[in-house]
Design an enzyme around this catalytic site. Structure first.
Site, short mmCIF file in Angstrom:
data_model
loop_
_atom_site.label_atom_id
_atom_site.label_comp_id
_atom_site.label_asym_id
_atom_site.label_seq_id
_atom_site.Cartn_x
_atom_site.Cartn_y
_atom_site.Cartn_z
N SER A 1 0.83 -1.20 0.00
CA SER A 1 0.00 0.00 0.00
C SER A 1 0.86 1.25 0.00
O SER A 1 1.93 1.28 0.62
CB SER A 1 -0.90 0.01 1.24
OG SER A 1 -1.59 1.23 1.33
N TYR B 1 -3.13 0.44 9.64
CA TYR B 1 -3.23 -0.27 8.36
C TYR B 1 -1.90 -0.18 7.61
O TYR B 1 -1.35 -1.19 7.18
CB TYR B 1 -4.37 0.31 7.52
CG TYR B 1 -4.25 -0.06 6.06
CD1 TYR B 1 -4.55 -1.35 5.64
CD2 TYR B 1 -3.81 0.86 5.12
CE1 TYR B 1 -4.41 -1.71 4.31
CE2 TYR B 1 -3.68 0.52 3.79
CZ TYR B 1 -3.98 -0.78 3.38
OH TYR B 1 -3.83 -1.14 2.08
N LYS C 1 -22.17 5.04 -2.27
CA LYS C 1 -23.46 5.41 -1.67
C LYS C 1 -24.43 4.23 -1.65
O LYS C 1 -25.58 4.33 -2.04
CB LYS C 1 -24.05 6.60 -2.41
CG LYS C 1 -23.22 7.85 -2.26
CD LYS C 1 -23.87 9.01 -2.97
CE LYS C 1 -22.98 10.24 -2.87
NZ LYS C 1 -23.49 11.35 -3.60
#
Length: 186
Positions: free
Chosen positions: A116, A143, A179
């Site tokens: 990441s 993380y 959403k």
């Protein structure tokens, strides 16, 4: 045979789709999200041999059920940058990755994993992935630290020339939620 972890997500489902386009269908997909979220739509158009949970995958590797694994593409992890359970992140993002990597090294299979960009932290130590700079990076959250832990472990064990780590930045696209609605291209 190729194993893809995180296969129901954005990148994992796109990876499976790309392999299918190349005529590769002997794919084992692994994902936990499908058990608790409606990501099955990401997999409906894909061709694969079998779906497993993470625990089932580990059990099958220990039992040597799979004889012809060419690669593990490990994209599965907890990617919640606000996760506060350090033990969970270490177990899920570090130990799980380490287990899969060690398996591939022993079996002479390719290991490609998702690191990441969170490992870079605020960027004060740069954005280089050269071996000599890996230890200098300072992630800002647990993380990122869990991802950095594996990168450092791989470096310290001389594995960086045997495996492939991909550093993703935050992404959003097809096969992700927006959403409460999922967008899909496959």
């Amino acid at each position: 045979m190729i194993i893809i972890t995180g296969a129901a997500g954005f990148i994992g489902s796109a990876m499976c789709w790309a392999l299918n386009k190349r005529g590769i269908n002997d794919i084992i997909i692994v994902d936990e999200a499908i058990l608790s979220h409606d990501k099955k739509a990401n997999l409906t158009a894909l061709k694969y041999s079998e779906y497993l949970s993470k625990e089932e995958l580990i059990d099958n590797l220990k039992e040597a059920r799979f004889k012809n694994i060419k690669a593990i593409i490990h994209l599965g992890a907890c990617s919640n940058t606000t996760e506060t359970d350090e033990k969970f992140l270490k177990r899920n993002n570090f130990e799980y990755t380490k287990t899969l990597c060690e398996y591939c090294i022993v079996k002479n299979a390719r290991f490609i994993y998702a690191s990441s960009a969170a490992t870079y932290g605020d960027g004060k130590n740069g954005y280089s992935d050269e071996e000599k700079t890996i230890d200098t990076l300072k992630p800002l959250n647990l993380y990122g630290k869990s991802k950095q832990l594996f990168d450092v472990w791989a470096k310290n064990n001389g594995l960086l020339n045997k495996i492939v780590g991909l550093k993703y930045f935050n992404i959003f696209g097809p096969n992700e939620y927006h959403k409460g609605e999922m967008r899909s291209v496959v």
